[in-house]
Scaffold this active site. Sequence first.
Site, PDB file in Angstrom:
ATOM      1  N   ASP A 134       0.784  -1.226   0.000  1.00 17.36           N
ATOM      2  CA  ASP A 134       0.000   0.000   0.000  1.00 17.36           C
ATOM      3  C   ASP A 134       0.826   1.292   0.000  1.00 17.36           C
ATOM      4  O   ASP A 134       0.613   2.173  -0.830  1.00 17.36           O
ATOM      5  CB  ASP A 134      -0.954  -0.045   1.213  1.00 17.36           C
ATOM      6  CG  ASP A 134      -1.974   1.058   1.206  1.00 17.36           C
ATOM      7  OD1 ASP A 134      -2.274   1.537   0.119  1.00 17.36           O
ATOM      8  OD2 ASP A 134      -2.473   1.412   2.284  1.00 17.36           O
ATOM      9  N   CYS A 188     -16.605  -6.153 -16.072  1.00 16.76           N
ATOM     10  CA  CYS A 188     -17.601  -5.129 -15.726  1.00 16.76           C
ATOM     11  C   CYS A 188     -18.682  -5.029 -16.806  1.00 16.76           C
ATOM     12  O   CYS A 188     -19.849  -4.790 -16.510  1.00 16.76           O
ATOM     13  CB  CYS A 188     -16.938  -3.762 -15.561  1.00 16.76           C
ATOM     14  SG  CYS A 188     -16.041  -3.587 -14.000  1.00 16.76           S
ATOM     15  N   CYS A 191     -22.179  -2.835 -17.033  1.00 14.54           N
ATOM     16  CA  CYS A 191     -22.540  -2.368 -15.681  1.00 14.54           C
ATOM     17  C   CYS A 191     -21.882  -1.014 -15.417  1.00 14.54           C
ATOM     18  O   CYS A 191     -20.754  -0.770 -15.827  1.00 14.54           O
ATOM     19  CB  CYS A 191     -22.079  -3.389 -14.637  1.00 14.54           C
ATOM     20  SG  CYS A 191     -22.380  -2.867 -12.944  1.00 14.54           S
ATOM     21  N   CYS A 194     -21.322   1.421  -9.967  1.00 14.15           N
ATOM     22  CA  CYS A 194     -20.434   2.157  -9.056  1.00 14.15           C
ATOM     23  C   CYS A 194     -20.329   3.619  -9.470  1.00 14.15           C
ATOM     24  O   CYS A 194     -20.388   4.518  -8.619  1.00 14.15           O
ATOM     25  CB  CYS A 194     -19.056   1.503  -9.024  1.00 14.15           C
ATOM     26  SG  CYS A 194     -18.348   1.216 -10.649  1.00 14.15           S
ATOM     27  N   CYS A 198     -21.684   6.757  -6.920  1.00 15.88           N
ATOM     28  CA  CYS A 198     -20.701   7.575  -6.203  1.00 15.88           C
ATOM     29  C   CYS A 198     -21.325   8.909  -5.789  1.00 15.88           C
ATOM     30  O   CYS A 198     -21.803   9.667  -6.632  1.00 15.88           O
ATOM     31  CB  CYS A 198     -19.469   7.819  -7.079  1.00 15.88           C
ATOM     32  SG  CYS A 198     -18.302   8.929  -6.278  1.00 15.88           S
ATOM     33  N   CYS A 240     -14.730   5.252   2.449  1.00 12.37           N
ATOM     34  CA  CYS A 240     -16.062   5.177   1.838  1.00 12.37           C
ATOM     35  C   CYS A 240     -16.157   3.845   1.107  1.00 12.37           C
ATOM     36  O   CYS A 240     -15.227   3.454   0.400  1.00 12.37           O
ATOM     37  CB  CYS A 240     -16.234   6.345   0.864  1.00 12.37           C
ATOM     38  SG  CYS A 240     -17.654   6.210  -0.241  1.00 12.37           S
ATOM     39  N   CYS A 243     -18.933   2.550  -3.592  1.00 14.42           N
ATOM     40  CA  CYS A 243     -18.732   1.965  -4.927  1.00 14.42           C
ATOM     41  C   CYS A 243     -18.380   0.486  -4.852  1.00 14.42           C
ATOM     42  O   CYS A 243     -18.356  -0.203  -5.876  1.00 14.42           O
ATOM     43  CB  CYS A 243     -17.703   2.752  -5.730  1.00 14.42           C
ATOM     44  SG  CYS A 243     -16.102   2.891  -4.943  1.00 14.42           S
ATOM     45  N   CYS A 247     -21.506  -2.898  -5.946  1.00 16.36           N
ATOM     46  CA  CYS A 247     -20.969  -3.746  -7.026  1.00 16.36           C
ATOM     47  C   CYS A 247     -21.577  -5.159  -6.958  1.00 16.36           C
ATOM     48  O   CYS A 247     -21.472  -5.839  -5.941  1.00 16.36           O
ATOM     49  CB  CYS A 247     -19.446  -3.824  -6.917  1.00 16.36           C
ATOM     50  SG  CYS A 247     -18.712  -4.901  -8.155  1.00 16.36           S
TER      51      CYS A 247
END
Length: 390
Positions: A134, A188, A191, A194, A198, A240, A243, A247
């Site tokens: 990360d 995806c 679709c 998300c 948002c 948050c 999104c 899904c």
Amino acid sequence: MANTQLKNELIAYSKHIGIDKIGFASADPFVTLKSRLEEQQNLEFQSGFEKGTLEERTKPELLLPEAKTIISIALAYPSKLKNPPQSKKGDRRGIFCRASWGEDYHHILRRKLNMLEEFLVNKVPSATSKSMVDTGELSDRAVAERAGIGWSGKNCAIITPEFGSYVYLGEMITTLDLPEDRPIFDQCGSCNKCVDACPTDALVQGGQLDSNKCIAFLTQTKELLPEKYRKKIGNRLYGCDTCQVVCPENKGKNADHHSEMIPDPEVVKPKLLPLLKLSNREFKEKFGGISGSWRGKKPIQRNAIIGLAHYKEIESLPDLYKLMHEDPRPVIRGTAAWAVAEISKNDDVYQQLLKAEQTESVAEVSVEIKNSLQKLGNGFKPLEKEMKNL
Ligand code: SF4
Ligand code: SF4
């Protein structure tokens, strides 16, 4: 051939130590990522939390000379709270995002990567490697995508067929040449859930994020938040999940097999009012173990004030007045000055704001107080009538 065997042994060992997915990618430069990052930079979509130069973020060889392979790992985390405490009027609660539940994932992933590294060194003593989680230069997601861990969704998360996007990612660059895995194709399709869901339109188009608008980043800043985003934040204290929650690939996904990731509901869904009164030591004791506390107490308390305003929590007014008058941190005074006028338009709020206006010395807080007074002035009928009658 020998390396295929080593790869298989690594896969078997990774399963043994509780890694949910492992994938292997070449350490070639990330050319497409580089142009995407350049575009992000030009559009000023970056969060400011990025580490390293563009070159370092896209050329593994700059991080580890003679890098050949990047091993990507994924650990699945829970998405549901067992027996979640209710957020009731007079006793409202905020929420930390799912990725920050349980033990700080940096520690969990680091332990697993250290074990993998030891395993590799035992097998091939001449091999060198470098791990990151990360906060490293490399994009965990770009690596995971190349290594076939999952595809990069329109919500900018890596989506695995097994665990959805509820996975922590980490990687290890190594000088060992191991056979690569194939990327998973993008599923995806048409679709767009998300992007549509948002709250701040931060997903500019599928797969591109404007971090300056994204609540996940906004909740981590330490300054006064732009007013247009405060109401969108709701009761989120950190991060948050919107999104990800909408899904379809995450439907029914709730990996609860890692005991260290099981959240304490009182920590990740805490009462808002007591949060405002915590000392640094108390904050560290209660929240220090979760990744959501990495920016310290101030942003969480600022967001808690926003949460109280979101709920129009009348009972919190005395505490918010106290913060507005006495807290040494301008961000907290300013956010409290905004919140009190969101919660109530009564004369008491007006008088308290007038009092704060007289003693406030920081310009940006004075602006918040003035804006709130103006807001009250406009909607404060009894006072207007009284003035007309004079
Ligand atoms: Fe939008 Fe929240 Fe996803 Fe950010 S994390 S892109 S604000 S839904
Ligand atoms: Fe892809 Fe739909 Fe999930 Fe967005 S909500 S990441 S478009 S599958």
